[in-house]
Scaffold this active site. Structure first.
Site: not given
Lengths: 465, 186
Positions: A206-208, A211, B114
């Site tokens: 989800i961070c990919t 961001n 995350c």
């Protein structure tokens, strides 16, 4: 054998389509040769099954896509007279290359309805009843009316759903409740899912997505996973709603521009959010995957099994068949030169601890005056329990198999007595002093037991004596 | 066998099934997801820094988790998460969200988390315990390399002391870089 030499009856693929409907004189004369006289493998009760096939059997086809079209055609031509088909999808232009029951003018219409109409117009005497919708929207009573179910599904969760639903419908006392499931891609019947390959939807970190997007898929996931809930907190994303897809597509495009990423298209957006495709695979690979030529073969085997089960003209498959084309790479399936098709069959064993159909089951004969605590003690004292478990799990025979800390619940999942977590333990502890007969009065005489010492669950049916 | 018609196809298969010892017994009908959640929950051994709460004790698929870290930068805070488990569990991971607005590199302002095992690294062999331990670990070791809150991650990377100060401010309900956070102190 002249049977094999006869030209096939009318119904042929698009492109070679003849406008003559099948002659109503003897549309099934080739089939009759198999059904009118017993062969070396026919079942002792073979006589009369032809009549069953043509006048009584009801068969459900799940999915009217690539596999579904083939299956519907084959069923109609082998003499199944009362066919039902369910599919939630509408026809897309990209389907037309292989889903031969559809024409360009049908784009946008319900697959189930168009397929049903087409088959009925081509094969007189066959009734095909379409359902446009999700299999999950139909209750078990709907599935109960069929003798046989064939699935040509592209979704793993739908497969699991229909498998679990059919397994749960089985009632020992009622032969009719057992519905053979033939699963497209593979076959079998004992209600166990057989999946040729698992391609779970690719999940991106989800961070990919948030961001550092690098792929068009990242932008689409960003739009659907993060932006949609933020902008429409109270509206659930409907992946079948073109307006919703359009919104995601717009958002994803803007984001892709921002990060200088190319390749966000409407189709890709739809594909990613509906998990139609492994998200990283290129569009070409997807088409290749769907065109790998196995559908006709797979469907033929499915319908062959359906025919054998319905007519008992020959023993049916037990219980797994696999057909493979040699594959170069998982992402780009292709044929390798002149290598042949590879097929073999084997019997799939049942897993003892299968969460869908496995587990042990016992009947507890107890008095009306038993409290739940007494039942729990009785369960813990059962010595032969360990014997049963030892036998089926010899590998782990050293571990104690006696129930020591059981948790009990209704089959609905509602806790009756839980060891943990603390809140549920406290909430269910008073049940120990209550009568089993009172506790089970509302939900029926069955309960489910789990225990740290049991590798699987134990079903307990209470019989009051 | 005398009955030839309607029940035949089923009968043929039925007789096969009857021969299987294991199938000769009646099983209560519970979904695989429910069964697995029951096993996960009743065998859960949580440290005293974590507690579960079930708004409806008869519904084990939806519950809250409270984490109160007893060490690390986030010590002293009380953090609330919701768990929603669907019937595809354990093939799909539980859906986990933080119900508060927290300054943390791996949580965004909407409560998305995350954590690799909640998405790309989820496997059906993992269980609720793994997820809970994973969540607690985020508070012990915030990870600036997988940021969901980019500013917080930058702060942590650039100046750890300043990041710690920001965490303390945010946990009191103060604002960091113009963003006001929820008060999470006990």
């Amino acid at each position: 054998m002249d049977v094999a030499m006869e030209p096939a009856n009318g119904f042929v693929h698009a492109g070679h389509r003849s406008d003559d409907a099948i002659s109503s004189e003897s549309p099934y004369r080739d089939i009759d040769r198999v059904l009118d006289r017993p062969g070396p493998w026919t079942d002792e009760a073979f006589q009369g099954t032809k009549d069953f096939l043509r006048t009584q059997s009801k068969v459900l086809v799940i999915g009217a896509g690539g596999l579904g079209c083939e299956i519907l055609q084959n069923l109609a031509l082998t003499g199944f007279h009362d066919i039902y088909v369910i599919d939630m999808d509408t026809i897309d232009i990209s389907n037309l290359n292989r889903q031969f029951l559809f024409r360009e003018a049908d784009v946008g219409k319900s697959k189930a309805i168009v397929a049903a109409d087409f088959v009925m117009s081509r094969v007189p005497g066959v009734k095909v009843t379409p359902y446009h919708g999700k299999i999950q929207d139909h209750p078990p009573s709907f599935y109960k009316q069929f003798n046989l179910i064939i699935a040509g599904l592209d979704s793993i969760s739908a497969r699991r759903w229909i498998n679990a639903t059919l397994v749960q419908m089985v009632d020992e006392e009622d032969e009719e409740s057992l519905k053979p499931l033939i699963d497209g891609g593979t076959e079998g019947f004992k209600g166990q899912a057989r999946l040729p390959m698992l391609t779970p939807p690719t999940a991106f970190p989800i961070c990919t997505i948030a961001n550092t997007p690098r792929l068009p898929e990242h932008c689409i996931e960003w739009a659907s996973v993060l932006e949609w809930p933020k902008v429409f907190p109270d509206k659930k994303l409907d992946t079948d709603d073109p307006d919703h897809i359009e919104w995601l597509y717009q958002q994803a495009t803007a984001r892709a521009d921002e990060f200088k990423i190319e390749g966000v298209t409407w189709t890709l957006t739809q594909g990613v959010v509906k998990n139609i495709i492994p998200a990283i695979a290129s569009t070409n690979a997807i088409i290749a995957g769907k065109r790998d030529g196995l559908s006709p073969l797979t469907s033929a085997s499915c319908c062959n099994e359906a025919f054998k089960i319905a007519t008992t003209c020959a023993p049916f498959l037990s219980n797994y068949m696999m057909v493979r084309r040699p594959v170069v790479s998982p992402l780009t399936p292709q044929y390798v030169g002149n290598d042949s098709v590879y097929a073999y069959t084997f019997e799939y064993d049942k897993r003892e601890d299968c969460p869908v159909c496995g587990g042990e089951s016992i009947t507890a004969e107890i008095g009306k005056d038993w409290t739940l605590e007494r039942l729990v003690e009785w369960l813990s004292e059962r010595q032969n329990m360990s014997a049963v478990l030892h036998a089926s799990h010899s590998r782990r025979a050293d571990t104690p198999r006696q129930i020591s800390k059981p948790s009990l619940s209704h089959p609905s999942g509602k806790p009756l007595y839980f060891q943990a977590p603390p809140q549920l333990h406290d909430a269910t502890k008073p049940n120990l002093d209550r009568l089993v007969s009172d506790l089970l009065a509302d939900e029926g005489p069955e309960l489910v037991v789990t225990d740290p010492n049991l590798p699987f669950s134990l079903g307990v049916t209470i019989a009051f004596v | 066998m005398t009955s030839l018609l309607a029940p035949r196809p089923a009968a043929q298969i039925w007789s096969v099934k009857k021969n299987e010892e294991a199938a000769a017994k009646k099983r209560p009908k519970m979904t695989a997801a429910q069964l697995r959640v029951q096993k996960d929950l009743t065998e859960l051994e949580l440290p005293n820094t974590m507690t579960t709460h079930f708004p409806d004790p008869s519904d084990v698929l939806n519950f809250n988790l409270t984490i109160t870290p007893d060490e690390g930068i986030y010590k002293g805070g009380v953090f609330h998460f919701t768990f929603a488990i669907n019937l595809n569990y354990p093939h799909e991971p539980p859906k986990v969200r933080c119900t508060q607005k927290i300054y943390h590199p791996n949580l965004d302002l909407e409560g998305n988390v995350c954590l690799n095992i909640l998405r790309e690294d989820w496997k059906p062999v993992l269980n609720l315990s793994s997820v809970m331990i994973g969540l607690q670990y985020l508070f012990l070791e915030p990870n600036p390399d997988d940021p969901l809150n980019k500013e917080a991650a930058e702060d942590l990377r650039r100046n750890r002391e300043e990041f710690i100060q920001n965490v303390k401010t945010s946990m009191r309900g103060g604002s960091v870089r113009g963003e006001t956070f929820d008060k999470v102190l006990k």
